[in-house]
Design a protein around this motif. Structure first.
Motif, PDB file in Angstrom:
ATOM      1  N   VAL A 163       0.835  -1.198  -0.057  1.00 30.41           N
ATOM      2  CA  VAL A 163      -0.134  -0.003  -0.137  1.00 30.41           C
ATOM      3  C   VAL A 163       0.792   1.406  -0.155  1.00 30.41           C
ATOM      4  O   VAL A 163       1.974   1.296   0.534  1.00 30.41           O
ATOM      5  CB  VAL A 163      -0.994  -0.069   1.221  1.00 30.41           C
ATOM      6  N   LYS A 164       0.357   2.418  -0.794  1.00 28.70           N
ATOM      7  CA  LYS A 164       1.072   3.493  -0.389  1.00 28.70           C
ATOM      8  C   LYS A 164       0.517   4.397   0.800  1.00 28.70           C
ATOM      9  O   LYS A 164      -0.761   4.728   0.683  1.00 28.70           O
ATOM     10  CB  LYS A 164       0.997   4.366  -1.820  1.00 28.70           C
ATOM     11  N   PRO A 165       1.139   4.889   1.684  1.00 31.33           N
ATOM     12  CA  PRO A 165       0.771   5.574   2.724  1.00 31.33           C
ATOM     13  C   PRO A 165       0.103   6.845   2.429  1.00 31.33           C
ATOM     14  O   PRO A 165       0.767   7.558   1.608  1.00 31.33           O
ATOM     15  CB  PRO A 165       2.025   5.750   3.703  1.00 31.33           C
ATOM     16  N   THR A 166      -0.999   7.072   2.961  1.00 30.82           N
ATOM     17  CA  THR A 166      -1.432   8.537   2.703  1.00 30.82           C
ATOM     18  C   THR A 166      -1.567   9.432   4.007  1.00 30.82           C
ATOM     19  O   THR A 166      -1.953  10.746   3.672  1.00 30.82           O
ATOM     20  CB  THR A 166      -2.968   8.639   2.136  1.00 30.82           C
ATOM     21  N   SER A 167      -1.239   9.153   4.936  1.00 34.29           N
ATOM     22  CA  SER A 167      -1.055   9.895   6.221  1.00 34.29           C
ATOM     23  C   SER A 167       0.416   9.747   6.524  1.00 34.29           C
ATOM     24  O   SER A 167       1.227   8.884   6.721  1.00 34.29           O
ATOM     25  CB  SER A 167      -1.964   9.201   7.296  1.00 34.29           C
ATOM     26  N   PHE A 168       0.633  11.041   7.142  1.00 37.38           N
ATOM     27  CA  PHE A 168       2.120  11.175   7.805  1.00 37.38           C
ATOM     28  C   PHE A 168       1.976  11.921   9.357  1.00 37.38           C
ATOM     29  O   PHE A 168       1.203  12.711   9.436  1.00 37.38           O
ATOM     30  CB  PHE A 168       2.933  12.315   6.872  1.00 37.38           C
ATOM     31  N   ALA A 169       3.065  11.533  10.031  1.00 33.17           N
ATOM     32  CA  ALA A 169       3.022  12.180  11.343  1.00 33.17           C
ATOM     33  C   ALA A 169       4.637  12.967  11.411  1.00 33.17           C
ATOM     34  O   ALA A 169       5.761  12.018  11.170  1.00 33.17           O
ATOM     35  CB  ALA A 169       2.897  11.391  12.465  1.00 33.17           C
ATOM     36  N   TYR A 170       4.569  14.068  11.812  1.00 32.34           N
ATOM     37  CA  TYR A 170       5.819  14.655  11.824  1.00 32.34           C
ATOM     38  C   TYR A 170       6.608  14.127  13.201  1.00 32.34           C
ATOM     39  O   TYR A 170       6.243  14.382  14.383  1.00 32.34           O
ATOM     40  CB  TYR A 170       5.726  16.281  11.780  1.00 32.34           C
ATOM     41  N   PRO A 171       7.727  13.615  13.074  1.00 33.58           N
ATOM     42  CA  PRO A 171       8.673  13.285  14.255  1.00 33.58           C
ATOM     43  C   PRO A 171       8.937  14.194  15.213  1.00 33.58           C
ATOM     44  O   PRO A 171       9.058  15.388  14.667  1.00 33.58           O
ATOM     45  CB  PRO A 171       9.883  12.671  13.637  1.00 33.58           C
TER      46      PRO A 171
END
Length: 267
Positions: free
Chosen positions: A130-138
């Protein structure tokens, strides 16, 4: 406070005048549960706990940890949980002293960070399909560089992902005006259920979307640990009070589509 700061900008004025955001099925607010770093307690304890309650969460994963237990992480994806992006190297400010001396955001460029993002995306696609669509800033930090050479990397996230989540922010997201590439993330490690409930209640009064962000998942207390007993009470409370509980991807997609439809109807 300057006179300028007291004036409503066009965006704030529109938000103040806009009708209450319409969540699906007449829900009064939205809640996402999210967890960072693909820590072992998440897959060993947290995912089974959530599965028993049919509650879906978003997991922002790192290849350095998910590859240690890839099969159960794939099972988590198959069970409906979201596998999301958290960079490859997890760079944070040098002031935190984590990740080594060569992994400080102050010493990154946008080009270097872009390579990191794309490498981690390729790995997730290879291992999960799957290609991720959500990101979290470290560490919740959204910059690279120092001083006059500081640059926001939010535009990099906006080009690659549907959502970007912060950390330790002070408010829930107003679905009418929130920047989907810089969403507020509310820490809930080491909180009791009454503390979680108070945050959720405040969000619900405004019809907002609160994204809780945690790390370890356990019935015992510990550093950066979301208590599962409190989490279970939170899930039950949200469902009993007409609050939509879903992944960041699903709620973010709904917000995007609803705002687009509203804008189109206004033209």
């Amino acid at each position: 406070m300057t006179r300028r700061s007291l004036l409503l900008t066009p965006t704030l004025l529109a938000a103040a005048q806009a009708p209450k955001f319409q969540w699906p099925n007449n829900k009064q607010a939205a809640l996402s549960l999210s967890f960072d770093d693909s820590r072992l307690s998440q897959i060993d304890t947290g995912v089974p706990f959530l599965n028993k309650r049919n509650a879906k969460a978003t997991f922002y994963v790192l290849s350095s940890t998910y590859l240690k237990r890839l099969r159960p992480w794939k099972a988590a994806l198959a069970a409906g949980h979201e596998i999301a992006h958290h960079t490859k190297a997890h760079p944070c400010t040098a002031n935190y002293g984590i990740g080594g001396p060569d992994n400080a955001l102050e010493d990154y460029t946008l080009e270097r960070l872009a390579r990191d993002l794309d490498s981690a995306t390729d790995e997730i696609q290879t291992h999960f399909g799957v290609k991720p669509t959500s990101f979290a800033y470290p560490c919740g930090q959204k910059f690279v560089g120092r001083g006059a050479n500081v640059h926001s990397y939010v535009p990099l996230i906006a080009k690659r992902f549907a959502t970007g989540r912060g950390y330790l922010d002070e408010a829930a997201n107003n679905p009418n005006v929130c920047d989907l590439s810089a969403l507020m993330g509310t820490g809930f490690d080491n909180l009791t259920f009454p503390q979680m409930k108070a945050l959720l209640d405040t969000a619900a009064k405004g019809g907002r979307w609160i994204i809780f962000a945690g790390h370890e998942m356990s019935h015992a207390d510990g550093r950066q640990t979301t208590n599962l007993d409190a989490l279970g009470e939170l899930i039950d409370y949200a469902r009993a009070n007409n609050i939509w509980l879903d992944t960041v991807a699903n709620i973010g997609q709904y917000v995007h589509k609803t705002r687009a439809a509203t804008a189109a109807a206004a033209r």
